[in-house]
Design an enzyme around this catalytic site. Structure first.
Site, mmCIF file in Angstrom:
data_model
loop_
_atom_site.group_PDB
_atom_site.id
_atom_site.type_symbol
_atom_site.label_atom_id
_atom_site.label_comp_id
_atom_site.label_asym_id
_atom_site.label_seq_id
_atom_site.Cartn_x
_atom_site.Cartn_y
_atom_site.Cartn_z
ATOM 1 N N SER A 56 0.813 -1.211 0.000
ATOM 2 C CA SER A 56 0.000 0.000 0.000
ATOM 3 C C SER A 56 0.851 1.269 0.000
ATOM 4 O O SER A 56 0.325 2.349 0.229
ATOM 5 C CB SER A 56 -0.936 0.007 1.219
ATOM 6 N N LYS A 101 -6.725 3.291 8.711
ATOM 7 C CA LYS A 101 -5.833 4.281 8.110
ATOM 8 C C LYS A 101 -6.443 5.678 8.134
ATOM 9 O O LYS A 101 -5.773 6.663 8.439
ATOM 10 C CB LYS A 101 -5.507 3.873 6.672
#
EC number: 3.4.21.53
Length: 796
Positions: free
Chosen positions: A671, A714
């Site tokens: 990511s 996140k």
């Protein structure tokens, strides 16, 4: 003519019938006919349960009868004696009140030549034979009835006489009465007699078997009483009483044939062994274990979805997906109680409430709760049990749990299923395959009890911290529900609504004596704990309350209030600093977002570009996936250098150093591609990156942005750090539904399919595109100098 409605009775012509009359309409109709010629039309009602039938609820065909006698009996009912005269049919019901009155027409049989045919004789003989068999199977039938039927030569009289005196359904009698053809009447009657005789034969066989069993039991009882007397003379009274107790227990529990036979053999062996022998002790232990199991004992499910939702909301904050799945499970159980084979596995980091939510499910269903801890189990026999040939043999954990539950349908929690081990003694996870398979566990055989035990009604719930260590076949048996780490807001509500009241009670304090303010709770979450769940948070709250209790008991304070200002006096310096964005836009530094086992974190990526020979250096304890992302980002920039104001030969003339701070913490995951790519373009083109923008996503060599996981955690990290804009992959847009509302209110989300969208959002200005090499040559040929190294935007 007045009509009298019969319930459960059918009258035939030339038949005398006694019955009780209690309905008001029927009494009024009888009163009417008694003052006249005493003729009344008797017809049966279709639905025997209907107390007040209407005209359409009556059969059309009935019998005109003459009332012979009426006697008033106790309770307001009349005893009536009638004799059938002839068959009749309802043309029209004229009135239903105060009693039924109708237009009635005589409805005689169709007598044809076939009445005197050989077929008629054959049918009559068949009916007589069947009726004789019926009378033999029904011993209470009067002899004169049998004789009257057997000597009759009239097919009409024979059919009506037998049908009127047989025990059969009203519909069947009405069918015979309604049939106008005498031969068809005999055919119907023969079929009904055949069916009734079959049923009576079966009843006789069953009664004979029952009587034989009773005789056998009486004989055994007599012999056992004799054995008791003999044992008493020999001084072996206690042993025989114990044996008899075992027999009584086996007889009391409804075992299947195999189990009953097995246990009976064990009791017989025990009765022949000396009471003090080792083998007798083993058999006693075996019998006690098997008989203590909850054979056939079940608790009724008390499923109320609204109450269950209230209970789950009261005991657990957040966990929306898990609660929805549990309520779906309860709803399906309510509609289809017999459904089986649903095995749920709750997967999540430690301390997020996996075990406690299983206890809440059991409470909401009204089931017994039993927990098995599988952490560190290495022996297959722990699951399946030891064979009773070994000394000290015992059943496995599954059977032990069933015995403790005392019910055949408890909720069984298989805790820490991911921490099962295996060694030379077998693989316990393989033994669990049978337990968790609805096609097999209805006959689970433990090595110790050796007889099948039904586990199909057990609701299994497993918990695990990770799926990686669970074998594939076992994972396939279970429906996986993931519990993500708690966000900051969820931790705050859990602490305020659950942990603080619980710890106050545990420490003997009340809200009037000790108080932890909201900002102190936030300080505990941000500065003193770093975890996915709330265990450490609960310990810190307990520590604060212990210190408060000490102050109150020692007399230093009557009431303690802990807030953000004085929390350091109790717990010392703040251990963790909150993540905050820097105060200015910088070249080559980008805010990335990472998922960890304790929640989301902001991960900054720094890039430095220096003169050199094209060396690429990666530091910060990066894993293989992040290293590959860095190489992919460099390759993409080399392929598209002219779009981003980058020198076309930067990979030869520049050394690039990519660093992710906090080098002691290992980092890996697919990511960080877009973050590294943005930092590289910023450093190579000299374009600053917005300090209030964060991003997550993986990049391909073609510049596509690939989806990631852990978006909820996140985005919460970005919110904590004060980020205003977050760039996410376009394919992750549906995951925004799971993001907290408070995060959505404060952060603008931009979805990106390609890296261009990321760069437009993150860079302060668009990099000035470089002309390709042929264009540079054309400009030079016109006398214009190309962009020199001195005025290049790349910092020197």
């Amino acid at each position: 003519m007045p009509m009298l409605v019969l319930r459960g009775l059918v009258l035939f012509p030339q038949m005398v019938l006694h019955f009780d009359v209690g309905r008001e309409k029927s009494i009024l109709a009888l009163n009417r006919v008694m003052s006249g010629d005493r003729k009344i039309f008797l017809v049966a009602q279709k639905n025997i349960r209907d107390d007040e039938p209407k005209a359409d609820g009556l059969y059309k065909i009935g019998v005109v009868a003459q009332v012979k006698q009426i006697i008033k009996s106790q309770g307001g009912t009349w005893r009536v004696l009638v004799e059938g005269m002839y068959r009749a049919k309802t043309i029209e019901v004229l009135s239903e009140s105060p009693f039924f009155e109708g237009m009635i027409a005589e409805f005689p049989l169709r007598i044809t030549r076939s009445v005197k045919s050989a077929m008629c004789d054959a049918l009559m003989r068949t009916v007589k034979d069947l009726f004789e068999e019926y009378c033999y199977l029904t011993p209470r039938m009067p002899k004169e009835l049998i004789v009257s039927a057997l000597v009759s030569e009239d097919p009409v009289h024979l059919a009506e006489y037998i049908a009127g005196n047989m025990q059969m359904e009203v519909e069947d009698k009405q069918t015979i009465l309604s049939q106008s053809d005498p031969l068809k009447r005999l055919e119907i009657l023969a079929r009904l007699l055949e069916e009734e005789n079959d049923i009576l034969s079966l009843e006789a066989d069953i009664q004979e078997k029952v009587k034989g069993q009773i005789d056998k039991n009486q004989r055994e009882y007599y012999l056992r009483e004799q054995m008791k007397a003999i044992s008493g003379e020999l001084g072996e009274d206690d042993d025989q009483e114990e044996i008899q107790e075992y027999y009584d227990k086996i007889a009391k529990i409804k075992f299947d044939a195999e189990t009953a036979e097995k246990l009976g053999k064990e009791v017989d062996r025990l009765s022949k062994l000396p009471g003090n022998s080792n083998e007798a002790g083993v058999i006693r232990g075996y019998l006690d274990t098997v008989l203590e199991l909850p054979w056939g004992k079940r608790t009724a499910d008390k499923i109320d979805v609204k109450k269950a939702k209230a209970l789950l909301d009261r005991e657990h904050y957040g966990l929306r997906k898990v609660k929805e799945r549990i309520l779906e499970l309860l709803s399906v159980r309510k509609l289809a109680p017999e459904i089986k084979g649903q095995i749920i596995c709750l997967v999540g980091p430690p301390g997020v409430g996996k075990t406690s939510i299983a206890r809440s499910i059991a409470k909401s269903m009204g089931r017994k709760y039993v927990r098995i801890s599988l952490g560190g189990v290495r022996d297959e026999s722990d699951i399946r049990g030891h064979r009773k040939t070994y000394i000290g043999a015992m059943p496995g954990r599954i059977i032990n749990a069933m015995k403790l539950a005392g019910s055949q349908n408890p909720l069984m929690l298989l805790d820490e299923v991911d921490k099962l081990g295996n060694d030379y003694r077998g693989d316990p996870s393989a033994a669990l395959l049978e337990v968790l398979d609805s096609e097999q566990n209805h006959a689970f055989r433990d090595h110790f009890i050796e007889v099948p035990f039904d586990l199909s009604d057990v609701l299994f719930i497993a918990t695990a911290n990770t799926l990686d260590t669970i074998p594939g076949p076992l994972r396939d048996r279970m429906e996986i529900i993931e519990l993500s780490s708690y966000t900051r807001e969820e931790k705050f509500h859990i602490a305020k609504n659950h942990l603080c009241p619980k710890q106050l009670k545990r420490h003997g304090l009340t809200a009037s004596k000790a108080k932890i303010t909201d900002d102190a709770v936030y300080a505990l979450i941000d500065n003193y704990t770093r975890e996915a769940g709330v265990r450490q948070l609960e310990r810190e709250i307990a520590s604060l309350l212990r210190k408060s209790a000490k102050q109150i008991v020692s007399g230093d304070a009557k009431k303690v209030v802990i807030d953000n200002a004085n929390i350091t006096d109790y717990l010392g310096p703040r251990r963790f600093k909150p993540e905050l964005i820097q105060s200015f836009d910088e070249v080559g530094m980008v805010n990335g977002l990472a998922w960890t086992s304790v929640g989301g974190e902001m991960l900054q990526v720094e890039v430095a570009v220096m003169d050199g020979a094209g060396k690429l250096e990666l530091t910060g304890s990066l894993g293989d996936v992040m290293k590959e992302s860095a190489h992919a980002a460099v390759s993409y920039i080399r392929a598209h250098w002219e779009q981003y104001g980058v020198e076309h030969d930067f990979y030869k003339t520049r050394d690039i150093h990519i660093h992710v701070p906090e080098g002691a913490v290992p980092k890996d995951g697919p990511s960080a591609g877009v973050t590294i790519c943005t930092a590289l373009i910023s450093a190579l083109s000299g374009t600053p990156v917005r300090r209030d923008v964060a991003m997550t996503g993986e990049i391909t060599l073609r510049g596509r942005v690939l989806p990631i996981g852990g978006l909820k955690e996140k985005t919460m990290a970005a919110y904590r750090a004060g980020i205003k804009t977050v760039v996410i992959p376009a394919e992750n847009e549906p995951d925004l539904a799971e993001v907290d509302e408070v995060v959505k209110e404060h952060i603008r989300f931009i979805t990106a399919e390609r890296i261009d969208t990321v760069l437009e959002t993150a860079l302060v200005r668009k990099p000035r595109a470089k002309a390709s090499t042929p264009v540079l040559d054309a400009i030079a040929s016109e006398g214009k100098e190309p962009l020199s190294k001195a005025n290049s935007p790349i910092p020197q």
